[in-house]
Write a protein that holds these residues in place. Sequence first.
Motif, mmCIF file in Angstrom:
data_model
loop_
_atom_site.group_PDB
_atom_site.id
_atom_site.type_symbol
_atom_site.label_atom_id
_atom_site.label_comp_id
_atom_site.label_asym_id
_atom_site.label_seq_id
_atom_site.Cartn_x
_atom_site.Cartn_y
_atom_site.Cartn_z
ATOM 1 N N PRO A 15 -0.318 5.978 6.809
ATOM 2 C CA PRO A 15 -0.962 5.534 5.659
ATOM 3 C C PRO A 15 -0.168 5.395 4.223
ATOM 4 O O PRO A 15 0.772 6.022 4.330
ATOM 5 N N PRO A 16 -0.760 4.528 3.402
ATOM 6 C CA PRO A 16 -0.013 4.469 1.931
ATOM 7 C C PRO A 16 -0.239 5.705 1.311
ATOM 8 O O PRO A 16 -1.196 6.674 1.213
ATOM 9 N N ARG A 18 1.065 7.916 -2.523
ATOM 10 C CA ARG A 18 1.402 7.781 -3.666
ATOM 11 C C ARG A 18 2.908 8.126 -3.914
ATOM 12 O O ARG A 18 3.571 7.447 -4.969
ATOM 13 N N GLY A 52 2.508 0.173 -2.294
ATOM 14 C CA GLY A 52 1.212 -0.555 -2.295
ATOM 15 C C GLY A 52 0.387 -0.319 -1.027
ATOM 16 O O GLY A 52 0.752 0.532 -0.146
ATOM 17 N N THR A 53 -0.798 -1.239 -0.949
ATOM 18 C CA THR A 53 -1.754 -0.945 0.003
ATOM 19 C C THR A 53 -1.434 -1.911 1.242
ATOM 20 O O THR A 53 -0.948 -3.104 0.977
ATOM 21 N N SER A 55 -0.981 -4.598 3.930
ATOM 22 C CA SER A 55 -1.693 -5.968 4.066
ATOM 23 C C SER A 55 -0.954 -6.793 5.146
ATOM 24 O O SER A 55 0.068 -6.443 5.338
ATOM 25 N N THR A 88 0.407 -2.471 -7.398
ATOM 26 C CA THR A 88 -1.088 -2.552 -7.485
ATOM 27 C C THR A 88 -1.572 -3.757 -6.869
ATOM 28 O O THR A 88 -2.838 -4.353 -6.866
ATOM 29 N N TYR A 91 2.039 -5.512 -1.103
ATOM 30 C CA TYR A 91 2.407 -4.534 -0.363
ATOM 31 C C TYR A 91 3.909 -4.650 -0.418
ATOM 32 O O TYR A 91 4.222 -5.849 0.258
#
Length: 335
Positions: A15-16, A18, A52-53, A55, A88, A91
Amino acid sequence: MTAVTLSPDLSPPPPPERCFRQQTALLFRQAPLLLDCGQPVNDVRVAYHTYGTPSEHAVLVLHALTGTSAVHEWWPDFLGEGRPLDPTRDYIVCANVLGGCAGTTGPAELPQIGSGDAPLTLRDMARVGRALLEHLGVRRVSVVGASMGGMLAYAWLLECPDLVDRALIVGAPARHSPWAIGLNTAARNAIQAAPGGEGLKVARQIAMLSYRSPESFALTQAGTSHRRPGAPAITTYLEHQGEKLANRFCERSYLALTGAMDRFQPSDAELQTVRVPVLAVGISSDVLYPPGEVCGHAALLPNSRYLELQSPHGHDAFLMDPGPLPAWAAEFLTG
Protein backbone atom coordinates in the motif's frame (compact mmCIF):
# COMPACT_ATOMS: atom_id res chain seq x y z
CA MET A 1 8.26 -6.20 -28.44
CA THR A 2 8.78 -9.16 -26.11
CA ALA A 3 5.83 -10.29 -24.03
CA VAL A 4 6.35 -10.64 -20.30
CA THR A 5 4.76 -13.41 -18.26
CA LEU A 6 4.60 -12.93 -14.53
CA SER A 7 4.34 -15.62 -11.93
CA PRO A 8 0.81 -15.92 -10.50
CA ASP A 9 2.13 -16.35 -6.96
CA LEU A 10 3.46 -12.82 -6.64
CA SER A 11 2.26 -10.94 -3.62
CA PRO A 12 0.22 -7.78 -4.29
CA PRO A 13 2.11 -4.49 -4.33
CA PRO A 14 2.39 -2.78 -0.97
CA PRO A 15 0.00 0.00 0.00
CA PRO A 16 1.09 3.63 -0.41
CA GLU A 17 3.02 5.11 2.48
CA ARG A 18 3.79 8.63 3.51
CA CYS A 19 7.44 7.89 4.09
CA PHE A 20 9.76 7.43 1.13
CA ARG A 21 10.80 3.80 1.54
CA GLN A 22 12.44 1.54 -1.00
CA GLN A 23 10.31 -1.48 -1.86
CA THR A 24 11.26 -4.74 -3.55
CA ALA A 25 9.49 -7.07 -5.98
CA LEU A 26 10.66 -10.50 -7.09
CA LEU A 27 9.71 -11.04 -10.73
CA PHE A 28 10.09 -13.83 -13.31
CA ARG A 29 9.80 -16.53 -10.64
CA GLN A 30 8.38 -19.14 -13.01
CA ALA A 31 8.64 -17.89 -16.59
CA PRO A 32 12.13 -16.47 -17.14
CA LEU A 33 13.17 -13.14 -18.54
CA LEU A 34 14.90 -13.81 -21.86
CA LEU A 35 17.67 -11.28 -22.29
CA ASP A 36 18.70 -9.97 -25.69
CA CYS A 37 21.93 -11.96 -25.42
CA GLY A 38 19.87 -15.17 -25.30
CA GLN A 39 20.33 -15.88 -21.59
CA PRO A 40 17.20 -16.73 -19.54
CA VAL A 41 17.08 -15.24 -16.05
CA ASN A 42 14.69 -16.19 -13.23
CA ASP A 43 13.95 -14.51 -9.90
CA VAL A 44 14.81 -10.96 -10.88
CA ARG A 45 14.71 -8.69 -7.83
CA VAL A 46 13.65 -5.11 -8.52
CA ALA A 47 14.10 -2.34 -5.95
CA TYR A 48 11.88 0.66 -6.49
CA HIS A 49 10.22 3.71 -4.97
CA THR A 50 6.65 4.86 -5.47
CA TYR A 51 5.10 8.21 -4.60
CA GLY A 52 1.38 8.93 -4.50
CA THR A 53 -1.71 6.74 -4.69
CA PRO A 54 -1.57 3.58 -6.83
CA SER A 55 -3.28 4.02 -10.18
CA GLU A 56 -3.52 2.34 -13.57
CA HIS A 57 -1.65 5.35 -14.99
CA ALA A 58 1.77 6.29 -13.62
CA VAL A 59 4.61 8.68 -14.27
CA LEU A 60 7.65 6.48 -14.72
CA VAL A 61 10.94 8.17 -13.80
CA LEU A 62 14.13 6.65 -15.23
CA HIS A 63 17.32 7.44 -13.33
CA ALA A 64 20.81 8.32 -14.58
CA LEU A 65 23.87 6.05 -14.74
CA THR A 66 24.87 6.24 -11.08
CA GLY A 67 21.46 7.35 -9.82
CA THR A 68 18.89 5.42 -7.82
CA SER A 69 15.14 5.02 -7.53
CA ALA A 70 15.05 7.55 -4.66
CA VAL A 71 13.84 10.49 -6.76
CA HIS A 72 13.27 12.60 -3.65
CA GLU A 73 17.02 12.54 -2.97
CA TRP A 74 18.38 13.57 -6.36
CA TRP A 75 15.61 15.61 -8.03
CA PRO A 76 13.99 17.72 -5.30
CA ASP A 77 13.19 20.50 -7.80
CA PHE A 78 10.89 18.07 -9.59
CA LEU A 79 9.22 15.95 -6.90
CA GLY A 80 6.61 17.35 -4.54
CA GLU A 81 3.21 18.97 -4.35
CA GLY A 82 2.84 21.61 -7.06
CA ARG A 83 5.91 20.34 -8.91
CA PRO A 84 6.14 18.35 -12.17
CA LEU A 85 6.18 15.04 -10.28
CA ASP A 86 3.30 15.70 -7.92
CA PRO A 87 2.36 12.76 -5.64
CA THR A 88 -0.96 14.44 -4.81
CA ARG A 89 -1.90 14.22 -8.50
CA ASP A 90 0.08 11.34 -10.00
CA TYR A 91 1.29 7.88 -9.11
CA ILE A 92 5.06 8.09 -9.58
CA VAL A 93 7.28 5.03 -9.99
CA CYS A 94 11.05 4.80 -10.23
CA ALA A 95 12.98 1.51 -10.25
CA ASN A 96 16.67 0.76 -10.00
CA VAL A 97 17.82 -0.68 -13.31
CA LEU A 98 18.80 -4.29 -13.96
CA GLY A 99 22.58 -4.58 -13.69
CA GLY A 100 22.92 -1.69 -11.25
CA CYS A 101 23.94 -1.85 -7.61
CA ALA A 102 21.11 -0.17 -5.71
CA GLY A 103 18.97 -3.18 -4.85
CA THR A 104 17.89 -4.56 -8.21
CA THR A 105 19.55 -7.76 -9.42
CA GLY A 106 23.10 -6.83 -10.38
CA PRO A 107 26.26 -8.29 -11.88
CA ALA A 108 27.18 -10.32 -8.79
CA GLU A 109 23.94 -12.30 -9.26
CA LEU A 110 24.32 -12.40 -13.04
CA PRO A 111 27.89 -13.61 -13.41
CA GLN A 112 27.41 -14.49 -17.06
CA ILE A 113 25.86 -11.11 -17.93
CA GLY A 114 27.64 -7.89 -18.80
CA SER A 115 30.62 -9.45 -20.53
CA GLY A 116 31.38 -9.14 -24.21
CA ASP A 117 29.77 -12.54 -24.86
CA ALA A 118 26.56 -11.84 -22.93
CA PRO A 119 26.03 -8.09 -22.77
CA LEU A 120 23.18 -6.36 -20.99
CA THR A 121 20.98 -4.01 -23.05
CA LEU A 122 18.72 -1.05 -22.40
CA ARG A 123 15.87 -3.05 -23.91
CA ASP A 124 16.47 -5.74 -21.25
CA MET A 125 16.07 -3.03 -18.61
CA ALA A 126 12.83 -1.84 -20.22
CA ARG A 127 11.40 -5.37 -20.17
CA VAL A 128 12.16 -5.67 -16.46
CA GLY A 129 10.49 -2.30 -15.91
CA ARG A 130 7.44 -3.47 -17.83
CA ALA A 131 7.17 -6.51 -15.55
CA LEU A 132 7.32 -4.27 -12.50
CA LEU A 133 4.52 -2.07 -13.84
CA GLU A 134 2.34 -5.12 -14.43
CA HIS A 135 3.07 -6.21 -10.86
CA LEU A 136 1.94 -2.78 -9.64
CA GLY A 137 -1.22 -2.82 -11.75
CA VAL A 138 -0.06 0.01 -14.02
CA ARG A 139 -1.39 -0.09 -17.58
CA ARG A 140 -0.13 3.20 -19.06
CA VAL A 141 2.77 5.53 -18.28
CA SER A 142 4.20 8.92 -19.01
CA VAL A 143 7.97 8.46 -19.08
CA VAL A 144 10.50 10.96 -17.71
CA GLY A 145 14.22 10.33 -18.11
CA ALA A 146 17.43 12.36 -18.06
CA SER A 147 20.95 11.35 -19.10
CA MET A 148 21.06 7.52 -19.14
CA GLY A 149 17.40 7.66 -18.12
CA GLY A 150 16.70 9.63 -21.29
CA MET A 151 18.36 6.99 -23.43
CA LEU A 152 16.38 4.37 -21.54
CA ALA A 153 13.23 6.36 -22.36
CA TYR A 154 14.02 5.84 -26.05
CA ALA A 155 14.30 2.10 -25.33
CA TRP A 156 10.85 2.21 -23.68
CA LEU A 157 9.39 4.01 -26.69
CA LEU A 158 10.69 1.27 -28.98
CA GLU A 159 10.25 -1.78 -26.71
CA CYS A 160 6.93 -0.94 -25.04
CA PRO A 161 5.01 1.37 -27.41
CA ASP A 162 1.67 0.05 -26.14
CA LEU A 163 2.39 1.34 -22.61
CA VAL A 164 3.79 4.84 -23.18
CA ASP A 165 1.51 7.87 -23.52
CA ARG A 166 4.27 10.47 -23.78
CA ALA A 167 7.94 10.90 -22.96
CA LEU A 168 10.06 13.72 -21.56
CA ILE A 169 13.71 13.18 -22.48
CA VAL A 170 16.30 15.49 -20.92
CA GLY A 171 19.95 15.77 -21.94
CA ALA A 172 20.05 12.50 -23.87
CA PRO A 173 20.50 11.37 -27.46
CA ALA A 174 18.79 8.37 -29.02
CA ARG A 175 22.17 6.68 -29.50
CA HIS A 176 25.76 7.25 -28.49
CA SER A 177 28.16 9.07 -30.75
CA PRO A 178 31.80 7.97 -31.22
CA TRP A 179 32.70 10.74 -28.74
CA ALA A 180 30.42 9.35 -26.01
CA ILE A 181 31.51 5.77 -26.69
CA GLY A 182 35.13 6.90 -26.53
CA LEU A 183 34.66 8.49 -23.12
CA ASN A 184 33.02 5.32 -21.81
CA THR A 185 35.74 3.17 -23.35
CA ALA A 186 38.42 5.18 -21.53
CA ALA A 187 36.49 4.85 -18.28
CA ARG A 188 36.04 1.09 -18.66
CA ASN A 189 39.71 0.68 -19.56
CA ALA A 190 40.65 2.52 -16.36
CA ILE A 191 38.52 0.11 -14.31
CA GLN A 192 39.94 -2.95 -16.02
CA ALA A 193 43.51 -1.68 -15.63
CA ALA A 194 43.10 -1.00 -11.91
CA PRO A 195 40.32 -3.18 -10.47
CA GLY A 196 39.44 -2.96 -6.81
CA GLY A 197 38.23 0.61 -6.75
CA GLU A 198 41.16 2.69 -7.99
CA GLY A 199 40.12 2.38 -11.62
CA LEU A 200 36.54 3.33 -10.78
CA LYS A 201 37.83 6.53 -9.19
CA VAL A 202 39.60 7.46 -12.43
CA ALA A 203 36.55 6.47 -14.47
CA ARG A 204 34.47 8.88 -12.42
CA GLN A 205 37.00 11.66 -12.95
CA ILE A 206 36.82 11.11 -16.73
CA ALA A 207 33.04 11.20 -16.57
CA MET A 208 32.92 14.34 -14.43
CA LEU A 209 34.91 16.24 -17.05
CA SER A 210 32.15 15.44 -19.54
CA TYR A 211 29.32 16.15 -17.11
CA ARG A 212 30.32 19.78 -16.67
CA SER A 213 31.74 22.35 -19.08
CA PRO A 214 34.89 24.51 -19.23
CA GLU A 215 32.82 27.53 -18.23
CA SER A 216 31.26 25.66 -15.31
CA PHE A 217 34.64 24.62 -13.94
CA ALA A 218 35.96 28.16 -14.43
CA LEU A 219 33.06 29.41 -12.32
CA THR A 220 33.20 26.76 -9.60
CA GLN A 221 36.68 25.21 -9.48
CA ALA A 222 39.12 28.02 -10.23
CA GLY A 223 42.08 28.73 -7.95
CA THR A 224 43.50 26.58 -5.21
CA SER A 225 41.79 23.91 -3.16
CA HIS A 226 40.35 24.36 0.31
CA ARG A 227 40.72 20.60 0.78
CA ARG A 228 44.47 20.50 0.14
CA PRO A 229 46.26 23.85 0.26
CA GLY A 230 48.47 24.44 -2.73
CA ALA A 231 46.67 21.98 -5.01
CA PRO A 232 44.40 23.19 -7.82
CA ALA A 233 40.75 23.17 -6.85
CA ILE A 234 39.82 21.14 -9.92
CA THR A 235 42.32 18.43 -8.95
CA THR A 236 40.92 17.83 -5.47
CA TYR A 237 37.36 18.20 -6.78
CA LEU A 238 37.87 15.34 -9.24
CA GLU A 239 39.64 13.25 -6.61
CA HIS A 240 36.76 13.82 -4.19
CA GLN A 241 34.18 12.81 -6.81
CA GLY A 242 36.13 9.65 -7.56
CA GLU A 243 36.33 8.71 -3.89
CA LYS A 244 32.61 9.29 -3.38
CA LEU A 245 31.60 7.05 -6.26
CA ALA A 246 34.04 4.29 -5.31
CA ASN A 247 32.44 4.21 -1.86
CA ARG A 248 28.90 3.66 -3.15
CA PHE A 249 29.04 2.10 -6.61
CA CYS A 250 30.05 -1.25 -8.10
CA GLU A 251 32.68 -1.28 -10.82
CA ARG A 252 31.02 -4.25 -12.51
CA SER A 253 27.77 -2.28 -12.69
CA TYR A 254 29.66 0.61 -14.23
CA LEU A 255 31.08 -1.69 -16.90
CA ALA A 256 27.70 -3.32 -17.63
CA LEU A 257 25.63 -0.13 -17.74
CA THR A 258 28.01 1.99 -19.81
CA GLY A 259 28.35 -0.93 -22.21
CA ALA A 260 24.58 -1.16 -22.53
CA MET A 261 24.38 2.53 -23.34
CA ASP A 262 27.10 2.28 -25.98
CA ARG A 263 25.41 -0.69 -27.68
CA PHE A 264 22.01 1.01 -27.91
CA GLN A 265 22.01 2.17 -31.52
CA PRO A 266 18.45 2.41 -32.85
CA SER A 267 18.21 3.27 -36.52
CA ASP A 268 16.56 6.36 -37.96
CA ALA A 269 13.81 4.11 -39.32
CA GLU A 270 13.10 2.72 -35.85
CA LEU A 271 12.89 6.20 -34.34
CA GLN A 272 10.46 7.28 -37.05
CA THR A 273 7.98 4.65 -35.82
CA VAL A 274 7.49 6.48 -32.49
CA ARG A 275 4.08 8.18 -32.61
CA VAL A 276 3.50 9.48 -29.08
CA PRO A 277 4.29 13.07 -28.04
CA VAL A 278 7.92 13.55 -27.01
CA LEU A 279 9.51 16.63 -25.47
CA ALA A 280 13.30 16.55 -25.83
CA VAL A 281 15.38 19.06 -23.88
CA GLY A 282 18.99 19.76 -24.76
CA ILE A 283 21.46 21.72 -22.65
CA SER A 284 23.32 24.59 -24.29
CA SER A 285 26.75 23.84 -22.79
CA ASP A 286 26.53 20.02 -22.74
CA VAL A 287 29.81 18.61 -24.07
CA LEU A 288 28.79 14.97 -23.48
CA TYR A 289 25.57 15.14 -25.48
CA PRO A 290 25.75 18.40 -27.50
CA PRO A 291 22.38 20.07 -28.01
CA GLY A 292 22.57 19.69 -31.78
CA GLU A 293 22.80 15.93 -31.33
CA VAL A 294 19.87 15.82 -28.90
CA CYS A 295 17.80 18.01 -31.24
CA GLY A 296 18.75 16.03 -34.34
CA HIS A 297 17.67 12.71 -32.87
CA ALA A 298 14.43 14.17 -31.53
CA ALA A 299 13.67 15.58 -34.98
CA LEU A 300 13.45 12.02 -36.29
CA LEU A 301 10.40 11.42 -34.08
CA PRO A 302 7.17 12.33 -35.90
CA ASN A 303 5.52 13.98 -32.87
CA SER A 304 8.36 15.68 -31.02
CA ARG A 305 9.19 19.12 -29.70
CA TYR A 306 12.64 20.40 -28.77
CA LEU A 307 13.56 22.97 -26.13
CA GLU A 308 17.01 24.05 -25.00
CA LEU A 309 18.04 24.80 -21.42
CA GLN A 310 20.50 27.68 -21.26
CA SER A 311 23.13 27.02 -18.59
CA PRO A 312 26.91 27.25 -18.25
CA HIS A 313 27.02 24.05 -16.19
CA GLY A 314 27.01 21.43 -18.93
CA HIS A 315 25.30 18.07 -18.83
CA ASP A 316 24.69 18.23 -15.07
CA ALA A 317 22.58 21.38 -15.44
CA PHE A 318 19.41 19.28 -15.26
CA LEU A 319 20.38 18.57 -11.63
CA MET A 320 22.23 21.67 -10.49
CA ASP A 321 20.79 24.50 -12.60
CA PRO A 322 17.37 23.44 -13.93
CA GLY A 323 16.04 26.96 -14.54
CA PRO A 324 12.76 26.72 -16.51
CA LEU A 325 13.01 22.94 -16.89
CA PRO A 326 10.50 22.13 -14.10
CA ALA A 327 7.95 24.48 -15.66
CA TRP A 328 8.45 22.95 -19.10
CA ALA A 329 8.09 19.47 -17.63
CA ALA A 330 4.92 20.34 -15.71
CA GLU A 331 3.27 21.84 -18.79
CA PHE A 332 4.17 18.84 -20.94
CA LEU A 333 3.16 16.16 -18.42
CA THR A 334 -0.20 17.73 -17.61
CA GLY A 335 -1.02 18.95 -21.11
